[in-house]
Structures are given as structure tokens and as C-alpha cells.
Scaffold this motif. Sequence first.
Motif, PDB file in Angstrom:
ATOM      1  N   LEU A   1      92.455 104.190   7.128  1.00 49.18           N
ATOM      2  CA  LEU A   1      91.635 103.052   7.529  1.00 49.18           C
ATOM      3  C   LEU A   1      90.754 102.576   6.385  1.00 49.18           C
ATOM      4  CD1 LEU A   1      90.320 103.653  11.133  1.00 49.18           C
ATOM      5  CD2 LEU A   1      92.109 102.135  10.317  1.00 49.18           C
ATOM      6  N   ASN A   2      90.291 103.529   5.583  1.00 51.68           N
ATOM      7  CA  ASN A   2      89.433 103.184   4.466  1.00 51.68           C
ATOM      8  C   ASN A   2      90.166 102.225   3.537  1.00 51.68           C
ATOM      9  OD1 ASN A   2      87.065 103.370   3.097  1.00 51.68           O
ATOM     10  ND2 ASN A   2      87.609 105.235   1.980  1.00 51.68           N
ATOM     11  N   SER A   3      91.427 102.527   3.270  1.00 46.93           N
ATOM     12  CA  SER A   3      92.212 101.662   2.417  1.00 46.93           C
ATOM     13  C   SER A   3      92.487 100.330   3.115  1.00 46.93           C
ATOM     14  CB  SER A   3      93.496 102.409   2.046  1.00 46.93           C
ATOM     15  OG  SER A   3      94.558 101.537   1.899  1.00 46.93           O
ATOM     16  N   LEU A   4      92.786 100.387   4.409  1.00 42.51           N
ATOM     17  CA  LEU A   4      93.018  99.146   5.164  1.00 42.51           C
ATOM     18  C   LEU A   4      91.778  98.258   5.120  1.00 42.51           C
ATOM     19  CD1 LEU A   4      94.821  97.484   7.036  1.00 42.51           C
ATOM     20  CD2 LEU A   4      93.851  98.729   8.968  1.00 42.51           C
ATOM     21  N   GLY A   5      90.607  98.871   5.284  1.00 37.84           N
ATOM     22  CA  GLY A   5      89.359  98.105   5.246  1.00 37.84           C
ATOM     23  C   GLY A   5      89.202  97.379   3.925  1.00 37.84           C
ATOM     24  N   PHE A   6      89.500  98.071   2.832  1.00 40.15           N
ATOM     25  CA  PHE A   6      89.368  97.407   1.539  1.00 40.15           C
ATOM     26  C   PHE A   6      90.319  96.229   1.417  1.00 40.15           C
ATOM     27  CE2 PHE A   6      91.001  96.653  -2.702  1.00 40.15           C
ATOM     28  CZ  PHE A   6      89.851  96.147  -3.279  1.00 40.15           C
ATOM     29  N   TRP A   7      91.585  96.453   1.771  1.00 44.22           N
ATOM     30  CA  TRP A   7      92.566  95.382   1.534  1.00 44.22           C
ATOM     31  C   TRP A   7      92.331  94.178   2.424  1.00 44.22           C
ATOM     32  CZ3 TRP A   7      94.512  95.372  -2.942  1.00 44.22           C
ATOM     33  CH2 TRP A   7      94.789  96.572  -3.600  1.00 44.22           C
ATOM     34  N   THR A   8      91.952  94.383   3.682  1.00 44.27           N
ATOM     35  CA  THR A   8      91.654  93.205   4.506  1.00 44.27           C
ATOM     36  C   THR A   8      90.455  92.481   3.915  1.00 44.27           C
ATOM     37  OG1 THR A   8      90.510  94.682   5.986  1.00 44.27           O
ATOM     38  CG2 THR A   8      92.593  93.842   6.746  1.00 44.27           C
ATOM     39  N   PHE A   9      89.458  93.244   3.473  1.00 49.18           N
ATOM     40  CA  PHE A   9      88.302  92.609   2.862  1.00 49.18           C
ATOM     41  C   PHE A   9      88.728  91.743   1.672  1.00 49.18           C
ATOM     42  CE2 PHE A   9      85.451  92.601  -0.705  1.00 49.18           C
ATOM     43  CZ  PHE A   9      84.378  91.927  -0.160  1.00 49.18           C
ATOM     44  N   LEU A  10      89.528  92.332   0.787  1.00 47.26           N
ATOM     45  CA  LEU A  10      89.913  91.611  -0.429  1.00 47.26           C
ATOM     46  C   LEU A  10      90.713  90.355  -0.092  1.00 47.26           C
ATOM     47  CD1 LEU A  10      89.929  91.572  -3.545  1.00 47.26           C
ATOM     48  CD2 LEU A  10      92.166  92.632  -3.423  1.00 47.26           C
ATOM     49  N   PHE A  11      91.681  90.496   0.807  1.00 48.18           N
ATOM     50  CA  PHE A  11      92.517  89.326   1.105  1.00 48.18           C
ATOM     51  C   PHE A  11      91.728  88.247   1.851  1.00 48.18           C
ATOM     52  CE2 PHE A  11      96.066  92.062  -0.107  1.00 48.18           C
ATOM     53  CZ  PHE A  11      96.758  91.164  -0.903  1.00 48.18           C
ATOM     54  N   GLY A  12      90.786  88.655   2.688  1.00 47.54           N
ATOM     55  CA  GLY A  12      89.916  87.665   3.324  1.00 47.54           C
ATOM     56  C   GLY A  12      89.127  86.896   2.276  1.00 47.54           C
ATOM     57  N   GLY A  13      88.562  87.625   1.325  1.00 46.93           N
ATOM     58  CA  GLY A  13      87.781  86.991   0.266  1.00 46.93           C
ATOM     59  C   GLY A  13      88.638  86.067  -0.583  1.00 46.93           C
ATOM     60  N   LEU A  14      89.847  86.508  -0.899  1.00 41.19           N
ATOM     61  CA  LEU A  14      90.741  85.662  -1.700  1.00 41.19           C
ATOM     62  C   LEU A  14      91.081  84.387  -0.936  1.00 41.19           C
ATOM     63  CD1 LEU A  14      93.154  88.260  -3.321  1.00 41.19           C
ATOM     64  CD2 LEU A  14      91.229  87.040  -4.366  1.00 41.19           C
ATOM     65  N   LEU A  15      91.358  84.550   0.357  1.00 39.92           N
ATOM     66  CA  LEU A  15      91.701  83.379   1.161  1.00 39.92           C
ATOM     67  C   LEU A  15      90.565  82.363   1.110  1.00 39.92           C
ATOM     68  CD1 LEU A  15      93.786  82.240   3.228  1.00 39.92           C
ATOM     69  CD2 LEU A  15      92.279  83.095   4.999  1.00 39.92           C
ATOM     70  N   LEU A  16      89.333  82.845   1.318  1.00 42.31           N
ATOM     71  CA  LEU A  16      88.185  81.942   1.291  1.00 42.31           C
ATOM     72  C   LEU A  16      88.114  81.202  -0.040  1.00 42.31           C
ATOM     73  CD1 LEU A  16      85.608  80.855   2.520  1.00 42.31           C
ATOM     74  CD2 LEU A  16      84.438  82.926   1.836  1.00 42.31           C
TER      75      LEU A  16
ATOM     76  N   HIS B   1      93.980 120.426   2.488  1.00 39.42           N
ATOM     77  CA  HIS B   1      94.860 119.387   3.015  1.00 39.42           C
ATOM     78  C   HIS B   1      94.492 118.024   2.448  1.00 39.42           C
ATOM     79  CE1 HIS B   1      95.854 116.251   6.064  1.00 39.42           C
ATOM     80  NE2 HIS B   1      97.039 116.802   5.850  1.00 39.42           N
ATOM     81  N   MET B   2      95.495 117.277   1.971  1.00 41.93           N
ATOM     82  CA  MET B   2      95.238 115.942   1.416  1.00 41.93           C
ATOM     83  C   MET B   2      96.120 114.922   2.136  1.00 41.93           C
ATOM     84  SD  MET B   2      93.038 116.622  -0.937  1.00 41.93           S
ATOM     85  CE  MET B   2      92.922 115.044  -1.745  1.00 41.93           C
ATOM     86  N   PRO B   3      95.592 113.716   2.366  1.00 42.75           N
ATOM     87  CA  PRO B   3      96.401 112.655   2.977  1.00 42.75           C
ATOM     88  C   PRO B   3      97.356 112.055   1.951  1.00 42.75           C
ATOM     89  CG  PRO B   3      94.223 111.832   2.473  1.00 42.75           C
ATOM     90  CD  PRO B   3      94.232 113.282   2.075  1.00 42.75           C
ATOM     91  N   SER B   4      98.525 111.546   2.385  1.00 40.37           N
ATOM     92  CA  SER B   4      99.474 110.945   1.448  1.00 40.37           C
ATOM     93  C   SER B   4      99.075 109.513   1.131  1.00 40.37           C
ATOM     94  CB  SER B   4     100.875 110.890   2.046  1.00 40.37           C
ATOM     95  OG  SER B   4     101.191 112.111   2.611  1.00 40.37           O
ATOM     96  N   ALA B   5      99.430 109.100  -0.075  1.00 38.65           N
ATOM     97  CA  ALA B   5      99.244 107.703  -0.443  1.00 38.65           C
ATOM     98  C   ALA B   5     100.195 106.835   0.363  1.00 38.65           C
ATOM     99  CB  ALA B   5      99.522 107.536  -1.926  1.00 38.65           C
ATOM    100  N   THR B   6      99.820 105.598   0.601  1.00 37.10           N
ATOM    101  CA  THR B   6     100.680 104.708   1.385  1.00 37.10           C
ATOM    102  C   THR B   6     100.398 103.252   1.063  1.00 37.10           C
ATOM    103  OG1 THR B   6     100.963 103.783   3.579  1.00 37.10           O
ATOM    104  CG2 THR B   6      99.025 105.104   3.241  1.00 37.10           C
ATOM    105  N   ILE B   7     101.446 102.460   1.120  1.00 36.53           N
ATOM    106  CA  ILE B   7     101.291 101.043   0.820  1.00 36.53           C
ATOM    107  C   ILE B   7     101.082 100.234   2.095  1.00 36.53           C
ATOM    108  CG2 ILE B   7     103.724 100.374   0.967  1.00 36.53           C
ATOM    109  CD1 ILE B   7     103.163  98.740  -1.643  1.00 36.53           C
ATOM    110  N   LEU B   8     101.170 100.894   3.257  1.00 38.26           N
ATOM    111  CA  LEU B   8     101.083 100.153   4.513  1.00 38.26           C
ATOM    112  C   LEU B   8      99.783  99.339   4.666  1.00 38.26           C
ATOM    113  CD1 LEU B   8     102.768 102.599   7.040  1.00 38.26           C
ATOM    114  CD2 LEU B   8     103.697 100.514   6.004  1.00 38.26           C
ATOM    115  N   PRO B   9      98.612  99.899   4.318  1.00 37.80           N
ATOM    116  CA  PRO B   9      97.392  99.083   4.500  1.00 37.80           C
ATOM    117  C   PRO B   9      97.456  97.780   3.706  1.00 37.80           C
ATOM    118  CG  PRO B   9      96.815 101.357   4.060  1.00 37.80           C
ATOM    119  CD  PRO B   9      98.296 101.253   3.859  1.00 37.80           C
TER     120      PRO B   9
END
Lengths: 612, 349
Positions: free
Chosen positions: A93-108, A536-544
Motif C-alpha cells: 500500500l505504501n508503494s501504491l500511495g506514492f504512485w497514485t499521488f505522483l500520477f494525480g500530481g502529474l495529471l493536474l 521476513h521481507m516483502p517482494s518487490a512488485t510493479i502492480l502499484p
Amino acid sequence: MDWITTVDHKKIAILYLWAGGLFFGIGGLEAILIRIQLIKPMNTFLDAQTFNELITMHGTTMIFLGVMPVIFALMNAVIPLQIGARDVAFPFLNSLGFWTFLFGGLLLNLSWVMGGAPDAGWTAYTPLSGKGYSASHGVDFYTIGLQIAGLGTLIGGINFLATIITMRAPGMSFMRMPMFAWATFITSAIILFAFPAVTVGLVLLTFDRILDANFFNVAGGGNPVLWQHIFWIFGHPEVYILILPAFGIISEVIPTFSRKRLFGYSSMVFATILIAFLGFMVWAHHMFTTGLGPVANALFSVSTMLIAVPTGIKIFNWLFTMWGGQVRFTTPNLFAAGFIPTFTMGGVTGVMLASAPADFQFHDTYFVVAHFHYVIVGGLVLGLFAGLHYWWPKMFGRMLSESLGKWTFWTFIIGFHLTFFVQHFLGLMGMQRRVFTYLPNQQFDTLNLVSTVGAFLMGVGMIIFLVNVFLTSRRPADAPEDPWEDGRTLEWTIPSPPPEYNFKQTPLVRGLDAFWKEKMAGHKGMTPAEPVGPIHMPSATILPFLMSVGIFIAGLGFMFSRDEFSSSIMSFLFNNYIVTALGLLITFGSMLMRSLFDDHGWHIEPEELEGR
Amino acid sequence: MMKTWQAGKRLLPMTAALGLLLAGCGREDLSVLRPQGPVAESSYGLMKLSITIMIVVLLIVFSIAAYVWIRFRRKKDQDEIPKQVEGSFKLEVLWTVIPLILVIVLAIPTVKVVFAAGNDHSDDKDAIKVKVTGHQYWWEFEYTDYGITTAQDLIIPTGKHIAFELSTKDVLHSFWVPSLAGKMDTNPDGTVNRFSFSAPNEGVYRGKCAELCGPSHGFMEFKVKSVSGEAFDKWVASMKAPESVMPEDPVLAEKFKSQCLTCHAIGSMPASPVAPSLTGIGSRESVAGILLNDDTREDGAPVLENLKTWLHDPQSVKPGNKMPNPKDKGLSDEEIDGIAEFLAGYTLD
Ligand code: HEM
Ligand SMILES: [Cu+2]
């Protein structure tokens, strides 16, 4: 690629920092253009329409896209370390939060190149922001861009709440938590309650504009004052979302460089909670002149003034933290020192504004412009500079240059006061805000000139900071674990920059300022709370990233769904919601992938840990 | 309560000194700091009280800060660990209670003035009632008791309460005459805002729109002209019995009628909702609210010149305004100048 797929909070922090730098730079450039236009009366450097787009985008960008990511950068970089955690609660979610933020800002910001930026002010008051008076797509970019970016902020806030509630190291009770962690916790709670309001408001305004709904349209039975209430029920808490983290940073920096624990810790916690609470009760002080009537005006006046009390507690506690200490003026502490008087000046004018009959005169003038810049720039930006210089070695393993840092401080703060102090007087002498130019001979000319000169000086300060960052990045990463030597909290017990698992062994916390306590007991580091074991570490993912791209495309598709295009293919794609559907398909497809394919992450084994 | 009032009184000398200092700031007809009527006076009183309190607070904070920065600066070779103080219950209560008292000192008069400002004189038989309507980017003033409507210049008799009813035809605006009273929004939702002020002295005061309303928001100015009771009555009489003036040249008169009076009204025509009334425009303080008709000042020009400036290109004077360019309506330069001359000569005495 690594950066697009990362879920590591430390890397996401750096991503946020880059995004913040980008948007802050755009907002700063817009500010400079505004100030050049206002350098003299009847200036023709910009036309009226462009000017209104610039002030709208400057305000929107700075509030939503400029400083917010820098705050999130520091929170991401520091919070897990400060509470002794290996990551945030939901790395995906942390990564998802960043990417939605960035794309929202770019759109604006795309609005600048796609036919006109929003022009109704960052508050987007209806009916001016309605389709009837703002016909370009500007305000659509505003509503949809902010909606997407706001999603990211909300996700981030929820993540920090969960992280701080569930992931504190053994022994770290709430009342042993560092102030910056407290500030993050309360800020996240405000986000949780305030952002839904703006989400609803933006949806309603989008519907009014794109689907011809009538929420704010008088002719259709709507009510424009409703927008003001919705906006400020979000908007006022938003300013506390901005300033509380700065309070948190100052509460970390001052004790460290005074070699003393924070004075009145529990009253600081209490004051923070009280400010957040009162912050939700005072929104109508932005609407004294809307005509709410004397009873409402009186109530909102008094409740607003009350915020001065917890804020005062904080100021005096900081001053008395230094009292009897050994104050060192490193760059971070210089910024913290600059913060105290500057922010106090902004707070003081806030109390003046709270008096409704006086506000009838102050409202919508340069006095208000001066006030909120004293709080936001003089408070928040100075606080962020303190935090960035303070935690830079922890984030990047390199100390920023102290002498360049001092140059940054002095040019920035002198420029700042030059720019904004005189604006108090401009307002009192009758200059309204958001005017693209002004008539001569009103005694506004000299003060405006001074203000513009100050703005350039602030720009110089920013450039020196960037030079500092650039030069530093070319030096070897050799910062020690505790580079300021008087670190008090857990982040200073691990290497700079930290390994991706942060703590080899989770530390045991025995009191407030856990690291300082161990140092005073003569220990070199923390006592571990657990044996060395697999981590334990979470895997990297491009989904967000993909999900955010999908929302971005869907937003664009929705926005243009009613437009006439010269090419029939475009018309077909947009007018039949095909683009919108495609975007949503990408997003929901990614979500489906996430649900169907379980990813349990991976482990770092003890041998590997010991090998280092 | 007595105590807090006394605390307030003790601040008075400083308030007075500050008042003098601030009063040097800005033009008399424009500055909030040089109030010219009782309503602006009462806001100004609160501003002086609050700024005095706030300067005291700032002085305390600044001096403690300066003291700790100098006194507790870390010296070379200073290495003993300072005492780690928890806090101090007494001190913390002290700086909770003192701000609370200061807030109360400010809150009491604030609440009083808030309710006094709620007094809108709409039922006062003696008050002059004026309906103010905001338009992008001009102001309309209707005197309901007299059945007259004017624009851009608000003429009022000295000393009388003027009871305002505020509304707008399009977006939000905010009606503001800094030296006479604070601002009040004009809302488009049918709710009418009421307030009132009075001007004891004769004079011309500058008014502004204070809410972003489009590109020419900064140019949405107006003038409040406070005149003696007799002069006001005379003005009302001449507004009520206007001669039907028209340009002498019949061709010009026809053009004026067909191209201008479709939107504007003059004389006894009913007021138009889309454009300012032109009755007596030759004797107004300004053209379009911002071109000052005062050739004795460097920022002014004779009314004729201002009318020509406006008529030759309204967009360049006020970007985004709703008046079509007379040239596009088929008027030649000479005809435009002719109409300008006619309007400049159209005065009320
Ligand atoms: C280089 C530093 C800055 C300068 C020179 C500057 C200057 C200005 C100016 C001239 C205005 C226009 C006022 C008006 O329209 O009447 C403005 C508005 C504003 N600024 Fe800044 N600013 C700076 C930084 C910031 C920062 C860091 C923030 C927030 C984090 C900020 C937030 C705002 C907001 C919210 C507005 C109101 C926008 C509106 O009226 O819609 N500014 N600024
Ligand atoms: Cu306006």
C-alpha cells in the motif's frame, strides 16, 4: 526498474523526496512569475487569465503536491526506524500511495499543456469553478488530479496509523514514543477524517462539471456556500496536516542539539492532540464574510482563538528545552531556531484574524497572504529544512555541507521576511489578494517591489540548497551511525543508510529517548529484544505502479468523455468511455492479479545477516 | 471579569502609541488603518487591541529565545551532560493560563462587536436602503426607497446609516470599502447579506471587490461619494426626473440607441440587468470603476479621454468583461468619439 517496483519504505521515502522536489520547483517557479508580475503597478508581464491560472496552480501545487510529499518522505524515512520497526505495516500500500499521488500530481500539471490550467483559485469556490464561468478543462484537471493524489495521501495516512499502532518495538509504549512519531500518528488521524470530506466535495464538483449535476448550481437548486463548507471542513484540518509534522521535527531537532530531553513531553503530546481536535471545529473562520450571522461568527471566533493555547504551550516548551542545555547551531538547529520566532509571528496574526469583526477587514487581502505564508513557509518549510538537514545523513549516508547549509538558511530566511513581512501592511492599506495588477498611486508600489526582491532572495536560498545536495551526492557515503553525536532516538543506533531490514535484532526500549538512555547507562548500543533469526521481507512488485497508471488513464478518459475531437477515432475512444474503461481495466486487472497470486515474500537468513 | 478588563486597560497606552504609528500607513480614502466611519473604527479598535497583545507575546518569546541562544550556547570543551529536566508542572500551567487570559481579553470585545456588527439597520426608517448587486466586473446600486438605480458611484449622505442588501447576478463578489467598513460577500444562492455603515465626513472613498471573480477581479472597483444631505437630495431629484437626452446628430442617436441601449439604460429607462446604467455618467468619479475622471491628478484623465479609452477597446481596460467592442458592432472611430463626447457632456448637477 528497481525504483518502480520497490516496496522498501526507505526507497519510497526517496521517491517522495524527488516528487516533492519536482512539484515544489514548479510551484516555486510559479511564485516567482507571480511576484515578477506584481513588481510594479499596471504591469503587463502576464495577462489576467494566465495570472489567475498561476495563483491557482501555485496554491494547489504547494499545498497538495509540494510540501506534502516532503513530509511523507521524512515520515517514510524515519518513522519505522524511530519506533524500531523493520518496515511499515503495508509495504504494498505504501508503494501504491506514492504512485497514485505522483500520477494525480502529474495529471493536474498536464493542464498547463493541455488547454488551460485551473483558474478559480486553489479553493475553487463555486460558481466561478463551475462550467459556466470556467469553461476550459482546467478545473476538471483540478478535481480529478486532486482526487487521485488525495487517494495516495489517504492510503499513506492509514498505513502510518497501522504502523504506529502495531509495530512499535517491545517496551515502546505510546508515552515513550518520539515526538515526531506522535506528530505522524496524529497527522495520519487527521488525514483519515479530513480527506473523505474533500473526496466527496471533489466528486460532487466533478459531477456538476462533467455530468451536469446540480449540487452547486443555483438554477438547479444547488448551493454554492455548501462547497465552501465542504472545502473548509477539509481545508482547515489540512493546514494542521501540514504543520504538525513540522512541530514534530522541531521537537526532535531542538533536544538533540541542546543535549536535553524535550521539556514537558506529556504536555506536548496533549497539546498536539488538542490542536488536532480544535482544528476540526474552526473551519468557518474562513467564512466570516460569507454572512453566517453573528452567533456563528462569535462561536467560530472564540474556538479559533483557543488554538493559541496549545500552540503557546509548544513554543514555551521548546524554549525551555534549550534553557539549561548546551545549544549547538548546526544547520538543522539554525532552521529550528529560525522556526520559533517566525512561526510565532504567523500564529500571532492568526489570532488577530480570528477576531471576526477585524477579519472583515483582513479577509481576502494581502494580510492573509502574509499570515498563511508565515505559517506555511516560516513554519512548515523551515521545519522541513531542519528535518532534511537533520536526517539527510540517515537517508543517504552523507552529511550535507554545513557551510552551504548556513548560506541556505540565511538567504532563505532573510528573503522570506522581506517577501512576506511587508505584505501585512499591503493588506491593511487596502490591497486585496488574487489581483493580477493594481492601480498606481495607492502607496502599494514600494512594498510590492520589496516583496518581489525578497522572493528572488528566497529563490537563491533554494538554489544553494540544490547545489549542496548535488555536491554532497558526489562525495563518499561515509556518515557514521550517529553523525550528530547526540542522537537520542532509535534511528541513530543503526548504520547510515540503514540496511533494508533496518534492525538486525529488534531493540528493547527502556524509556523515552531510548538510545540516549542506553548511552547514559554507558552502553554502546541497544539491548536486543530477540535473538538473531531469519527476517521476513516483502517482494518487490510493479502492480502499484500499474494500478496508478490505470487510474490516471481512466481520469483522462472521463474528463474528455464529452469533448468533440477533430479526429473521429479519438471521439469514438473518448466519447464512448472506452478510454475510461481501459484505464479501469488496468487498475482492476492489477488488483485481481494481486488477489489471485499469493506472494509470501522472502527471508534474509541469519548467516547472511552475520556475514555483514 | 473585572481583572481581565483591567489587564486590557493597562495595555491602553501601548495601544495608543501603536495607533499613532499605524495611522501613518496608507491613503485616508483607502486604508484600513485610517478609518473614516464608526464601523471601520470598531474593527480598527479590535485590531489595535489584538496587535498590542500580540506584540507583547512576541516580545516575550523573542527575548526568551535570544536569552537561551546566547546564554546556553555550547562552549568549547563543554562536555558535562546537562540535567535532563522532565518539565515543570508550575511553568507549564503558567503558559497555559496566561494565553488563556489573553484570549479572553480579546474574545470579550470581539463577541460584543460581532453582535453590534450584526445590527444591519434594515428596519431603520431613517436609514438609506441600498441594494447592491455584483456583476462581473461592475457594481450596481439600487436605492429602493427612491426607485433609482446607478452604477460604479455610490452616492450617500453624510452621517446617515446606509442599510445594504447584497447579492450578485453571477459569481461570488465581496463588497469592501476599507476606510468605511469591513467586507461582506455577495452570494448567488438567493440569500441576501445585510449590513450597514455610515460616513460622518464628506469625501470620496475607494471600494473594491475582495473575492476572486474572474480575470478582472482586481479591477472591480467602485467609489463611495459621501455628500451633504442637501447635495444628496438634489442628486436624487435629478436622478428621478432625468431629461431624455440623446446625441444631437440623428445618425449618432440611432447608433447609440440600437447598439448601446440594448444593454445599457439611461434616464427614465428601466435599469438593465446586464450593463451599468449610464445616467449622468459625465459627472461620475470614474469610467468603468478604474479610469479616474480627475485631470488634476497624474493617475487621472479628463472624463472624455477615459470614455474614449474605454469605448475604443473595453477588453484592454478590463480583460474578460462582458461588453462587446463597439467597433465590432459597426461603429466607426468618429462615431465612437462622438458618443464619448456626448456621454462626457451628460452630467447631472
Ligand atoms: C518562494 C516562496 C513563495 C512565494 C514567493 C510565494 C508567493 C505567493 C504569492 C505572490 C501568492 C499570491 C497571493 C495572491 O494571489 O493574492 C501566493 C499564494 C499562495 N501561496 Fe505562496 N509563495 C511561496 C511559497 C509557498 C508555499 C511553500 C506554500 C505552501 C506550502 C504556499 C502557499 C500558497 C497558497 C495556499 C496561496 C494562495 C493561493 C490562492 O490564492 O489561491 N506558498 N504565494
Ligand atoms: Cu470580484
